[in-house]
Scaffold this motif. Structure first.
Motif, PDB file in Angstrom:
ATOM      1  N   LYS A   1      -3.889   0.048 -14.997  1.00  0.00           N
ATOM      2  CA  LYS A   1      -4.823  -0.917 -14.576  1.00  0.00           C
ATOM      3  C   LYS A   1      -5.812  -1.135 -15.099  1.00  0.00           C
ATOM      4  O   LYS A   1      -6.372  -2.409 -15.274  1.00  0.00           O
ATOM      5  CB  LYS A   1      -4.283  -1.056 -13.011  1.00  0.00           C
ATOM      6  CG  LYS A   1      -5.256  -2.405 -11.965  1.00  0.00           C
ATOM      7  CD  LYS A   1      -4.421  -2.383 -10.923  1.00  0.00           C
ATOM      8  CE  LYS A   1      -5.390  -3.139 -10.025  1.00  0.00           C
ATOM      9  NZ  LYS A   1      -5.364  -2.817  -8.472  1.00  0.00           N
TER      10      LYS A   1
ATOM     11  N   THR B   1     -12.195  -0.173 -20.636  1.00  0.00           N
ATOM     12  CA  THR B   1     -12.046  -1.087 -19.815  1.00  0.00           C
ATOM     13  C   THR B   1     -11.017  -2.111 -21.172  1.00  0.00           C
ATOM     14  O   THR B   1     -10.758  -1.553 -21.324  1.00  0.00           O
ATOM     15  CB  THR B   1     -13.523  -2.430 -18.921  1.00  0.00           C
ATOM     16  OG1 THR B   1     -13.750  -2.388 -20.427  1.00  0.00           O
ATOM     17  CG2 THR B   1     -14.025  -1.117 -18.296  1.00  0.00           C
TER      18      THR B   1
ATOM     19  N   ALA C   1      -8.451  -4.103 -16.862  1.00  0.00           N
ATOM     20  CA  ALA C   1      -9.022  -5.033 -16.736  1.00  0.00           C
ATOM     21  C   ALA C   1     -10.620  -4.952 -17.152  1.00  0.00           C
ATOM     22  O   ALA C   1     -11.688  -4.279 -17.675  1.00  0.00           O
ATOM     23  CB  ALA C   1      -9.603  -4.398 -15.045  1.00  0.00           C
TER      24      ALA C   1
END
Length: 147
Positions: A16, A84, A20
């Motif tokens: 997740k 990220t 992001a």
């Protein structure tokens, strides 16, 4: 939570967070990110979801337990990456002085609002600097400097 469930939860969180966007962390703010470290024994790269704090203009990692693997990995090899959805940034981790470490831990305790995360610390969330200093050897904080 058993070890298998913890690994599964970490893997889901890593997936997740890795996708992001890299939202800026404001001064005094806290955000979850994926941190890659090199294993001190294996040399393998390990990804761990960790909370980053921006304090005194720098990014910091804080652990309630100095003996955690990711802390020991960074003490053995200060190389790390923050991952990220926007890419990967490489840092070098350094251990701040006692005064800076105490101030950083105090800032982290103020920024984090997750009860179970705060409960892992050997001091209360509202501990003063002398209480934090008395337990400094049980905790760890590392400043991340761009490489």
């Amino acid at each position: 939570m058993d070890r298998t469930a913890a690994r599964e939860a970490n893997a889901a969180m890593i997936e997740k967070l890795s996708g992001a966007p890299d939202e800026p962390i404001p001064e005094g703010g806290f955000a979850l990110r994926v941190v890659r470290t090199r294993g001190r024994r294996s040399g393998d790269v390990h990804a761990t979801p960790l909370g980053l704090l921006r304090h005194a203009g720098a990014l910091h990692l804080v652990s309630p337990v100095a003996g955690r693997d990711w802390v020991q990995n960074l003490l053995a090899d200060p190389w790390c990456e923050i991952v990220t959805g926007d890419g990967t940034t490489t840092y070098s981790a350094t251990t701040p002085s006692g005064t800076e470490a105490v101030a950083t831990i105090a800032a982290y305790l103020s920024a984090v609002q997750v009860p179970w995360a705060l409960a892992a610390f050997p001091v209360d969330a509202d501990a003063d600097e002398s209480e934090i200093a008395a337990h400094l050897d049980e905790m760890a904080t590392l400043r991340l400097d761009l490489r």
